[in-house]
Write an enzyme that holds these catalytic residues in place. Structure first.
Site, short mmCIF file in Angstrom:
data_model
loop_
_atom_site.label_atom_id
_atom_site.label_comp_id
_atom_site.label_asym_id
_atom_site.label_seq_id
_atom_site.Cartn_x
_atom_site.Cartn_y
_atom_site.Cartn_z
N ARG A 22 46.10 41.44 36.41
CA ARG A 22 46.77 42.09 37.55
C ARG A 22 48.27 41.86 37.50
O ARG A 22 49.05 42.65 38.03
CB ARG A 22 46.14 41.59 38.86
CG ARG A 22 44.70 42.07 39.03
CD ARG A 22 44.07 41.49 40.28
NE ARG A 22 43.82 40.07 40.20
CZ ARG A 22 42.69 39.52 39.76
NH1 ARG A 22 41.69 40.28 39.38
NH2 ARG A 22 42.55 38.21 39.71
N GLU B 147 38.48 24.08 36.98
CA GLU B 147 37.67 23.16 37.76
C GLU B 147 36.54 22.59 36.86
O GLU B 147 36.28 21.41 36.83
CB GLU B 147 37.08 23.89 38.96
CG GLU B 147 36.55 22.98 40.02
CD GLU B 147 36.01 23.75 41.21
OE1 GLU B 147 36.23 24.97 41.28
OE2 GLU B 147 35.35 23.11 42.05
#
Ligand code: AMP
Length: 177
Positions: free
Chosen positions: A62, A99
């Site tokens: 994006r 993560e």
């Protein structure tokens, strides 16, 4: 309603995407709005107009949409920072921590020349890991990061302190997550 609130109202939130607990901030609804897309690009142009910039370094995918428009307005080149294996020529690669596990980002080695002043651009700043890795790549190629620009910031994920050594500019903040 100020400009930031107007831009914010054009960003759609999708709960639990791509996994439970994530509030996905969907910028496609801002991109497809003629006023919103132009306004976001114009705000960046106004902010960076007098900063000497050689390259806009846009982060897949994006970030490419914003980076292309911005590079055009600022009369500078655009460099694509892509996920692993997408760029066809010699690349510089930087791994970064997610993560769970790691990811990596690549730039063509010849896309940045020593001393190039680079503005790193993406749609959203969360933990800052992707942008930090991209900035490292720029620096490994002896470019200089003059700023990091995002339409959206999620302040609770503390990307800004992580990028403390850089000049970070964002247009819309979503508090909470
Ligand atoms: P980070 O490296 O944690 O700053 O994550 C930034 C990248 O992940 C950007 O390319 C974003 O497009 C994407 N991203 C992370 N969190 C979200 C979210 N809540 N909504 C939409 N995109 C996100």
């Amino acid at each position: 309603m100020n400009s930031s609130s107007q831009l914010q109202s054009l960003i759609r939130t999708i709960p639990d995407f791509p996994k439970p607990g994530i509030q996905f901030r969907d910028i496609t609804t801002l991109f497809q709005d003629p006023w919103g897309f132009k306004r976001a690009v114009d705000e960046f142009v106004a902010h960076y107009r007098y900063s000497p910039i050689d390259r806009v370094v846009a982060i897949e995918s994006r970030g490419f949409v914003i980076g292309g428009a911005l590079a055009n307005h600022l009369n500078c080149g655009m460099v694509m920072a892509r996920k692993k294996g997408k760029l066809p020529f010699h690349v510089e690669r930087q791994e970064y921590q997610l993560e769970y596990g790691t990811d990596c980002i690549e730039i063509h080695r010849d896309a940045i020349q020593p001393g190039d002043r680079c503005l790193v651009v993406d749609d959203l700043l969360a933990t800052g890991g992707t942008c930090e890795a991209t900035c490292r790549l720029v620096e490994r190629l002896n470019g200089r990061v003059v700023g990091c620009a995002f339409i959206i910031e999620l302040p609770s994920l503390e990307g800004r302190p992580r990028l403390a050594k850089y000049d970070v500019h964002t247009l819309v903040q979503f508090e909470g997550d």
